[in-house]
Scaffold this motif. Sequence first.
Motif, PDB file in Angstrom:
ATOM      1  N   MET A  32       0.833  -1.171   0.000  1.00  0.00           N
ATOM      2  CA  MET A  32       0.000   0.000   0.000  1.00  0.00           C
ATOM      3  C   MET A  32       0.884   1.242   0.000  1.00  0.00           C
ATOM      4  SD  MET A  32      -2.234   1.633   3.154  1.00  0.00           S
ATOM      5  CE  MET A  32      -3.185   0.204   3.431  1.00  0.00           C
ATOM      6  N   HIS A  33       0.540   2.171  -0.858  1.00  0.00           N
ATOM      7  CA  HIS A  33       1.244   3.455  -0.908  1.00  0.00           C
ATOM      8  C   HIS A  33       0.545   4.428   0.039  1.00  0.00           C
ATOM      9  CE1 HIS A  33       3.143   7.077  -2.396  1.00  0.00           C
ATOM     10  NE2 HIS A  33       1.935   7.600  -2.521  1.00  0.00           N
ATOM     11  N   ILE A  34       1.313   5.112   0.859  1.00  0.00           N
ATOM     12  CA  ILE A  34       0.740   6.124   1.748  1.00  0.00           C
ATOM     13  C   ILE A  34       1.101   7.484   1.172  1.00  0.00           C
ATOM     14  CG2 ILE A  34       0.726   7.084   4.073  1.00  0.00           C
ATOM     15  CD1 ILE A  34       1.037   4.302   5.115  1.00  0.00           C
ATOM     16  N   ASP A  35       0.072   8.285   0.958  1.00  0.00           N
ATOM     17  CA  ASP A  35       0.221   9.595   0.346  1.00  0.00           C
ATOM     18  C   ASP A  35       1.251  10.434   1.094  1.00  0.00           C
ATOM     19  OD1 ASP A  35      -1.173  11.520  -1.664  1.00  0.00           O
ATOM     20  OD2 ASP A  35      -1.011  12.643   0.227  1.00  0.00           O
ATOM     21  N   LYS A  36       2.068  11.173   0.335  1.00  0.00           N
ATOM     22  CA  LYS A  36       3.143  11.952   0.964  1.00  0.00           C
ATOM     23  C   LYS A  36       2.610  13.019   1.919  1.00  0.00           C
ATOM     24  CE  LYS A  36       3.768  15.321  -2.721  1.00  0.00           C
ATOM     25  NZ  LYS A  36       4.711  15.935  -3.633  1.00  0.00           N
ATOM     26  N   ASP A  37       1.386  13.519   1.688  1.00  0.00           N
ATOM     27  CA  ASP A  37       0.816  14.493   2.618  1.00  0.00           C
ATOM     28  C   ASP A  37       0.562  13.863   3.990  1.00  0.00           C
ATOM     29  OD1 ASP A  37       0.854  16.468   0.672  1.00  0.00           O
ATOM     30  OD2 ASP A  37      -1.231  16.124   0.061  1.00  0.00           O
TER      31      ASP A  37
ATOM     32  N   VAL B  91       2.188  11.207   5.186  1.00  0.00           N
ATOM     33  CA  VAL B  91       3.508  10.930   5.754  1.00  0.00           C
ATOM     34  C   VAL B  91       4.064  12.200   6.387  1.00  0.00           C
ATOM     35  CG1 VAL B  91       5.893  10.271   5.221  1.00  0.00           C
ATOM     36  CG2 VAL B  91       3.999   9.020   4.192  1.00  0.00           C
ATOM     37  N   ALA B  92       3.965  13.319   5.679  1.00  0.00           N
ATOM     38  CA  ALA B  92       4.488  14.586   6.195  1.00  0.00           C
ATOM     39  C   ALA B  92       3.743  15.020   7.455  1.00  0.00           C
ATOM     40  CB  ALA B  92       4.399  15.662   5.117  1.00  0.00           C
ATOM     41  N   ALA B  93       2.413  14.882   7.443  1.00  0.00           N
ATOM     42  CA  ALA B  93       1.617  15.311   8.597  1.00  0.00           C
ATOM     43  C   ALA B  93       1.903  14.466   9.832  1.00  0.00           C
ATOM     44  CB  ALA B  93       0.127  15.255   8.253  1.00  0.00           C
ATOM     45  N   SER B  94       2.223  13.206   9.631  1.00  0.00           N
ATOM     46  CA  SER B  94       2.442  12.307  10.764  1.00  0.00           C
ATOM     47  C   SER B  94       3.897  12.241  11.220  1.00  0.00           C
ATOM     48  CB  SER B  94       1.961  10.893  10.406  1.00  0.00           C
ATOM     49  OG  SER B  94       2.726  10.363   9.340  1.00  0.00           O
ATOM     50  N   ALA B  95       4.810  12.816  10.458  1.00  0.00           N
ATOM     51  CA  ALA B  95       6.240  12.663  10.737  1.00  0.00           C
ATOM     52  C   ALA B  95       6.651  13.226  12.097  1.00  0.00           C
ATOM     53  CB  ALA B  95       7.064  13.305   9.616  1.00  0.00           C
TER      54      ALA B  95
ATOM     55  N   MET C 221       5.153   1.965   5.951  1.00  0.00           N
ATOM     56  CA  MET C 221       5.771   3.283   5.834  1.00  0.00           C
ATOM     57  C   MET C 221       7.273   3.073   5.712  1.00  0.00           C
ATOM     58  SD  MET C 221       3.589   5.475   8.640  1.00  0.00           S
ATOM     59  CE  MET C 221       4.225   7.076   8.191  1.00  0.00           C
ATOM     60  N   GLN C 222       7.799   3.405   4.571  1.00  0.00           N
ATOM     61  CA  GLN C 222       9.219   3.228   4.305  1.00  0.00           C
ATOM     62  C   GLN C 222       9.905   4.590   4.293  1.00  0.00           C
ATOM     63  OE1 GLN C 222      10.787   0.203   3.865  1.00  0.00           O
ATOM     64  NE2 GLN C 222       8.825  -0.745   4.369  1.00  0.00           N
ATOM     65  N   TRP C 223      10.422   5.002   5.429  1.00  0.00           N
ATOM     66  CA  TRP C 223      11.123   6.277   5.513  1.00  0.00           C
ATOM     67  C   TRP C 223      12.545   6.115   5.024  1.00  0.00           C
ATOM     68  CZ3 TRP C 223      10.009   9.409  10.575  1.00  0.00           C
ATOM     69  CH2 TRP C 223       8.650   9.752  10.613  1.00  0.00           C
TER      70      TRP C 223
ATOM     71  N   ASP D 154      16.604   8.137   4.914  1.00  0.00           N
ATOM     72  CA  ASP D 154      17.459   9.108   5.601  1.00  0.00           C
ATOM     73  C   ASP D 154      17.171  10.515   5.089  1.00  0.00           C
ATOM     74  OD1 ASP D 154      18.603   6.966   6.865  1.00  0.00           O
ATOM     75  OD2 ASP D 154      20.513   7.072   5.785  1.00  0.00           O
ATOM     76  N   GLY D 155      16.939  10.620   3.774  1.00  0.00           N
ATOM     77  CA  GLY D 155      16.695  11.919   3.150  1.00  0.00           C
ATOM     78  C   GLY D 155      15.434  12.587   3.655  1.00  0.00           C
ATOM     79  N   MET D 156      14.517  11.817   4.192  1.00  0.00           N
ATOM     80  CA  MET D 156      13.305  12.383   4.764  1.00  0.00           C
ATOM     81  C   MET D 156      13.485  12.652   6.264  1.00  0.00           C
ATOM     82  SD  MET D 156      10.011  10.675   5.917  1.00  0.00           S
ATOM     83  CE  MET D 156       8.999  11.659   6.960  1.00  0.00           C
ATOM     84  N   LEU D 157      14.165  11.739   6.944  1.00  0.00           N
ATOM     85  CA  LEU D 157      14.275  11.832   8.399  1.00  0.00           C
ATOM     86  C   LEU D 157      15.206  12.939   8.873  1.00  0.00           C
ATOM     87  CD1 LEU D 157      13.684  10.764  11.243  1.00  0.00           C
ATOM     88  CD2 LEU D 157      15.624   9.210  10.942  1.00  0.00           C
ATOM     89  N   TYR D 158      16.406  13.031   8.309  1.00  0.00           N
ATOM     90  CA  TYR D 158      17.391  13.956   8.864  1.00  0.00           C
ATOM     91  C   TYR D 158      16.995  15.424   8.751  1.00  0.00           C
ATOM     92  CZ  TYR D 158      20.319  10.115  10.166  1.00  0.00           C
ATOM     93  OH  TYR D 158      20.789   8.986  10.774  1.00  0.00           O
ATOM     94  N   PRO D 159      16.388  15.867   7.650  1.00  0.00           N
ATOM     95  CA  PRO D 159      15.910  17.260   7.649  1.00  0.00           C
ATOM     96  C   PRO D 159      14.858  17.495   8.739  1.00  0.00           C
ATOM     97  CG  PRO D 159      16.028  16.424   5.404  1.00  0.00           C
ATOM     98  CD  PRO D 159      16.274  15.266   6.323  1.00  0.00           C
ATOM     99  N   LEU D 160      14.011  16.512   8.997  1.00  0.00           N
ATOM    100  CA  LEU D 160      13.011  16.629  10.056  1.00  0.00           C
ATOM    101  C   LEU D 160      13.692  16.719  11.425  1.00  0.00           C
ATOM    102  CD1 LEU D 160      10.146  16.575  11.231  1.00  0.00           C
ATOM    103  CD2 LEU D 160      10.253  14.076  11.091  1.00  0.00           C
TER     104      LEU D 160
END
Length: 120
Positions: free
Chosen positions: A1-6, A8-12, A42-44, A46-52
């Motif tokens: 299942m693909h989880i919409d990027k919006d 993912v961003a809201a829940s990060a 949910m497959q996070w 490094d490129g998504m996590l470290y800026p957060l």
Amino acid sequence: MHIDKDLVAASATPLVLGILAEGESYGYAIVKRVNELSGGRMQWTDGMLYPLLHRLERLGYVEASWGTSEAGRRRKHYAITPGGREVLAERQQQWSVVADALKQVWQDVQIPPARVEGWA
């Protein structure tokens, strides 16, 4: 299942703060924990996590310190701050309201299963 990027961003932010509320952690372990919590859906990266993490650190919600892994390599560890705990509590309340509203509207609406292109 693909989880919409919006989504993912809201829940990060609440996910990371919640994971750090369990105890200090480092990047790879956080990515692994998100994968575990989502049952692999949910497959996070490094490129998504470290800026957060850097943003949360700038906001004062997490603190970073250098530590050493079992293999002797240096790695950055992150811990939630008291301010981060306050934000986490606020986000928990916000998500509860949203989840309750969605639950109410979805139980009143029958949504047909999604049709996949090429399938009958």
